[in-house]
Design an enzyme around this catalytic site. Sequence first.
Site, PDB file in Angstrom:
ATOM      1  N   GLY A 125       0.641  -1.284  -0.059  1.00 43.93           N
ATOM      2  CA  GLY A 125      -0.011  -0.053   0.028  1.00 43.93           C
ATOM      3  C   GLY A 125       0.907   1.192  -0.021  1.00 43.93           C
ATOM      4  N   PHE A 133     -13.695   3.654   4.086  1.00 46.05           N
ATOM      5  CA  PHE A 133     -12.855   2.931   3.385  1.00 46.05           C
ATOM      6  C   PHE A 133     -12.318   3.812   1.860  1.00 46.05           C
ATOM      7  CE2 PHE A 133     -11.106  -0.452   0.695  1.00 46.05           C
ATOM      8  CZ  PHE A 133     -10.138  -1.143   1.563  1.00 46.05           C
ATOM      9  N   ASP A 176      -4.948   2.179  10.843  1.00 44.82           N
ATOM     10  CA  ASP A 176      -6.226   1.888  11.208  1.00 44.82           C
ATOM     11  C   ASP A 176      -6.292   1.563  12.539  1.00 44.82           C
ATOM     12  OD1 ASP A 176      -8.936   1.455   9.656  1.00 44.82           O
ATOM     13  OD2 ASP A 176      -8.224  -0.599  10.192  1.00 44.82           O
ATOM     14  N   ASP A 233       0.706   3.442   4.427  1.00 45.36           N
ATOM     15  CA  ASP A 233      -0.160   4.104   3.947  1.00 45.36           C
ATOM     16  C   ASP A 233      -1.495   4.777   4.580  1.00 45.36           C
ATOM     17  OD1 ASP A 233      -1.142   1.662   4.567  1.00 45.36           O
ATOM     18  OD2 ASP A 233      -1.896   1.101   2.405  1.00 45.36           O
TER      19      ASP A 233
HETATM   20  P1  5GP Z   1      -3.905  -1.519  11.115  1.00 49.85           P
HETATM   21  O1  5GP Z   1      -3.586  -0.246  11.520  1.00 49.85           O
HETATM   22  O2  5GP Z   1      -5.055  -1.768  11.269  1.00 49.85           O
HETATM   23  O3  5GP Z   1      -2.858  -2.653  11.581  1.00 49.85           O
HETATM   24  O4  5GP Z   1      -3.628  -1.884   9.537  1.00 49.85           O
HETATM   25  C1  5GP Z   1      -3.486  -0.611   8.528  1.00 49.85           C
HETATM   26  C2  5GP Z   1      -3.657  -1.502   7.003  1.00 49.85           C
HETATM   27  O5  5GP Z   1      -5.058  -1.817   6.966  1.00 49.85           O
HETATM   28  C3  5GP Z   1      -3.275  -0.491   6.016  1.00 49.85           C
HETATM   29  O6  5GP Z   1      -1.912  -0.423   5.876  1.00 49.85           O
HETATM   30  C4  5GP Z   1      -4.015  -1.101   4.945  1.00 49.85           C
HETATM   31  O7  5GP Z   1      -3.411  -1.967   4.367  1.00 49.85           O
HETATM   32  C5  5GP Z   1      -5.346  -1.460   5.570  1.00 49.85           C
HETATM   33  N1  5GP Z   1      -6.435  -0.450   5.881  1.00 49.85           N
HETATM   34  C6  5GP Z   1      -6.940   0.150   6.689  1.00 49.85           C
HETATM   35  N2  5GP Z   1      -7.827   1.122   6.386  1.00 49.85           N
HETATM   36  C7  5GP Z   1      -7.880   0.982   5.020  1.00 49.85           C
HETATM   37  C8  5GP Z   1      -8.933   1.730   3.947  1.00 49.85           C
HETATM   38  O8  5GP Z   1      -9.470   2.609   4.208  1.00 49.85           O
HETATM   39  N3  5GP Z   1      -8.323   1.413   2.728  1.00 49.85           N
HETATM   40  C9  5GP Z   1      -7.629   0.458   2.234  1.00 49.85           C
HETATM   41  N4  5GP Z   1      -7.334   0.256   1.090  1.00 49.85           N
HETATM   42  N5  5GP Z   1      -6.784  -0.218   3.405  1.00 49.85           N
HETATM   43  C10 5GP Z   1      -6.949  -0.053   4.537  1.00 49.85           C
HETATM   44 MG    MG Z   2      -1.153  -1.729   4.316  1.00 47.15          MG
END
Ligand code: 5GP
Ligand code: MG
Length: 184
Positions: free
Chosen positions: A48, A156, A107, A104
Amino acid sequence: MYNIENDIERVLVSEEELKKICDDLAAKLTAEYGDSGRPMILVCILKGSFVFAAEVFKRLRFPCAIEFMKVSSYGGGTDSSGFIQVHLDLKRDVKDADVVLVEDIVDSGRTLEKLSQLLANRGAHSVKCCTLLDKPERRVVNFNADFVGRVVPDVFVVGFGLDYDEKYRNLPYVGVLKPSVYQQ
Ligand code: 5GP
Ligand code: MG
């Protein structure tokens, strides 16, 4: 021709705004690391962040390496139960280097929290995180990135490297998908 732009409901971060964000983050990284005298490594978290990492990287004018990692994070509900699996690891020792993880979007926060710990355990002099987007409403662990491009609401998003089912990474802006795309 199937044009992927027809699947976008609205643009959330325009090309112009993305340029400004990358300029600003590159300036902040330069202020922090430009005169450190230590090796500096940007770690692009695949897939990403590859577009964003390239945009930031090409704006830096001090010596700086780039490396790539691919990881998956798995959740539990609490701080300690999440873990990450490393699919592609660094080709370089981070010992005594200043490491900046480039993501990227943050979340839940699990990926960067665990990856920061992993690289700190390998003896990096410092580990900081630079993210294009931040969704603080979704956080489940106590983690905050050091450099944030733009805070976004809990929707998203795709484009500028971010995908849905491996599509839309090639859009030059960040957009919100039409709900019909998920429903079909
Ligand atoms: P976390 O912070 O939950 O460990 O993971 C973050 C990852 O979740 C990001 O690198 C991405 O791959 C995915 N992710 C979270 N929110 C989104 C979103 O709105 N769109 C997309 N395409 N990926 C997301
Ligand atoms: Mg990612």
